[in-house]
Enzyme design. Structure first.
Site, mmCIF file in Angstrom:
data_model
loop_
_atom_site.group_PDB
_atom_site.id
_atom_site.type_symbol
_atom_site.label_atom_id
_atom_site.label_comp_id
_atom_site.label_asym_id
_atom_site.label_seq_id
_atom_site.Cartn_x
_atom_site.Cartn_y
_atom_site.Cartn_z
ATOM 1 N N GLU A 67 -38.571 -7.035 -19.196
ATOM 2 C CA GLU A 67 -38.904 -7.140 -17.762
ATOM 3 C C GLU A 67 -38.999 -8.624 -17.427
ATOM 4 O OE1 GLU A 67 -42.287 -4.523 -17.266
ATOM 5 O OE2 GLU A 67 -41.149 -2.824 -18.065
ATOM 6 N N GLU A 223 -45.463 -3.810 -10.185
ATOM 7 C CA GLU A 223 -44.015 -3.635 -10.402
ATOM 8 C C GLU A 223 -43.290 -4.438 -9.318
ATOM 9 O OE1 GLU A 223 -42.925 -1.970 -12.962
ATOM 10 O OE2 GLU A 223 -44.700 -0.817 -13.557
HETATM 11 O O1 LIG Z 1 -40.144 2.074 -14.904
HETATM 12 C C1 LIG Z 1 -40.779 2.632 -15.794
HETATM 13 O O2 LIG Z 1 -40.501 3.774 -16.200
HETATM 14 C C2 LIG Z 1 -41.955 1.949 -16.442
HETATM 15 C C3 LIG Z 1 -42.368 0.661 -15.774
HETATM 16 C C4 LIG Z 1 -43.658 0.230 -16.449
HETATM 17 O O3 LIG Z 1 -43.621 -0.409 -17.450
HETATM 18 N N1 LIG Z 1 -44.769 0.696 -15.891
HETATM 19 C C5 LIG Z 1 -46.049 0.550 -16.521
HETATM 20 C C6 LIG Z 1 -47.113 1.131 -15.647
HETATM 21 C C7 LIG Z 1 -48.480 0.970 -16.259
HETATM 22 C C8 LIG Z 1 -49.596 1.655 -15.477
HETATM 23 O O4 LIG Z 1 -49.568 2.884 -15.381
HETATM 24 O O5 LIG Z 1 -50.508 0.947 -15.012
HETATM 25 C C9 LIG Z 1 -46.010 1.268 -17.842
HETATM 26 O O6 LIG Z 1 -45.410 2.349 -17.926
HETATM 27 O O7 LIG Z 1 -46.592 0.759 -18.800
HETATM 28 ZN ZN ZN Z 2 -43.359 -2.599 -17.738
#
Ligand SMILES: O=C(O)CCC(=O)N[C@@H](CCC(=O)O)C(=O)O
Ligand code: ZN
Length: 344
Positions: A67, A223
């Site tokens: 990322e 994000e």
């Molecule tokens: O796009 C995706 O599928 C994942 C993007 C991402 O890394 N999102 C985080 C969110 C964390 C949270 O829920 O606070 C993750 O999945 O770790």
């Molecule tokens: Zn991520």
């Protein structure tokens, strides 16, 4: 000290981090403007201005190594600080979470780092991500706890999403265990270009939940767009985020636009669907974007013999990922939320 001269001259902490995937000898030095620079480990650098400060700010990126936009933003900020082009008014801890995963251009190496916080590493050492999660917890704990007095704490964990999104930038507000959500944080997010926020309804093992729960920090997973390789990010799309973060760390206080509920799209988690079987699939394509809504009764996911159907009209998908490890979250669904009495 092998890398100290290079760091002082170039400010390029990211390259030094990438050249040292698992550890880096700690060093400290002082900038001409009096700011103390402390490298605690690879990817972990702390700045303490030589003035009275009121805020302790953690900015993390590369918890998922592919990322890259957040990494580029933090890299630029760190360079500006070390080269004396940006003078801090607050204590700041920058973290590049997973250096080896940056180098291999993957979300993680052995295990998703962002599922190992808040003790989920179990103090085990069977892979480098578990070790890193323990170390990062300790660096954040020391950073917050070594500052004395009544201080403001925040942690913004910067990410980009795998899929495209109807709402390009959005933030995850970790579960607050009944405490109210803060309008001032939504104002900060809006200034970053983020008008969409998901309120979580349960404890998690993410980095932002850890800082929120353990230290009472205003913490978010943010994000900022869709995953792209280095060099392919449209940095113009991150200008508001970078400017807002710059103001946060370099000003005594920051004024944001007055709060107006109609500026925001808020969602609350309706449910979390975990992958429990090898045979896990979605009925929609890889190009289906985050926040796509489904009609009540439409199929959302199939986990072995279990089929999940939309329970409410407009139930929208977030982070669908059929390739997660067994037992992990494969999909979140969300429904709209109004600004109400849970906000202060
Ligand atoms: O796009 C995706 O599928 C994942 C993007 C991402 O890394 N999102 C985080 C969110 C964390 C949270 O829920 O606070 C993750 O999945 O770790
Ligand atoms: Zn991520």
């Amino acid at each position: 000290m092998t890398y100290l001269t290079e760091l002082k001259q170039s400010g390029d902490f990211l390259s030094i981090t990438r050249a040292n995937e698992f550890s880096l000898e700690p060093v400290s030095f002082t900038l001409d403007n009096g700011t103390l620079v402390e490298v605690h480990d690879t990817g972990v650098i702390q700045f303490t201005p030589n003035i009275t400060t009121t805020k302790d700010i953690v900015l993390s990126s590369a918890v998922h190594g592919n990322e890259t936009a957040p990494i580029e933003i933090c890299d630029e900020l760190i360079q500006q600080i070390i080269l004396g082009k940006l003078t801090l008014a607050q204590r700041v801890l920058f973290i590049f979470g997973n250096p080896k995963s940056i180098n291999i251009g993957q979300r993680f190496v052995d295990e998703n780092l962002n599922r190992l916080f808040n003790g989920a590493h179990n103090n085990e050492t069977d892979n480098p991500e578990k070790v890193r999660a323990q170390n990062l917890e300790a660096y954040v704990r020391n950073f917050f706890e070594q500052a004395e007095g009544d201080r403001y704490r925040c942690h913004y964990d910067l990410h980009t999403a795998i899929r495209g999104s109807k709402n390009e930038k959005f933030a995850v507000y970790p579960f607050l265990h009944g405490k109210p959500w803060k309008k001032s944080q939504l104002q900060f997010l809006l200034s970053c270009g983020v008008n969409t926020v998901l309120m979580m309804r349960s404890a998690a093992t993410t980095f932002s939940y850890f800082s929120s729960y353990q230290f009472g920090a205003d913490a978010f997973t943010i994000e900022l767009g869709q995953v792209k390789p280095f060099g392919q990010n449209n940095m113009a799309s991150f200008a508001k985020t970078k400017a807002t973060l710059t103001a946060l760390i370099s000003q005594e206080s920051v004024e944001y636009k007055d709060f107006n509920a109609s500026d925001f799209e808020l969602f609350t988690v309706h449910r979390t669907i975990n992958r429990t079987q090898e045979a896990f699939s979605f009925p929609f394509s890889d190009s289906a974007v985050n926040f796509t809504g489904f009609s009540k009764g439409e199929l959302l996911a199939t986990d072995g013999d279990t089929e999940y159907f939309a329970e409410v009209e407009g139930e929208a998908i977030i982070f669908p990922n059929a390739n997660v490890a067994l037992g992990q979250r494969a999909l979140l669904t969300v429904v709209p939320l109004e600004v109400d009495e849970n906000f202060i």
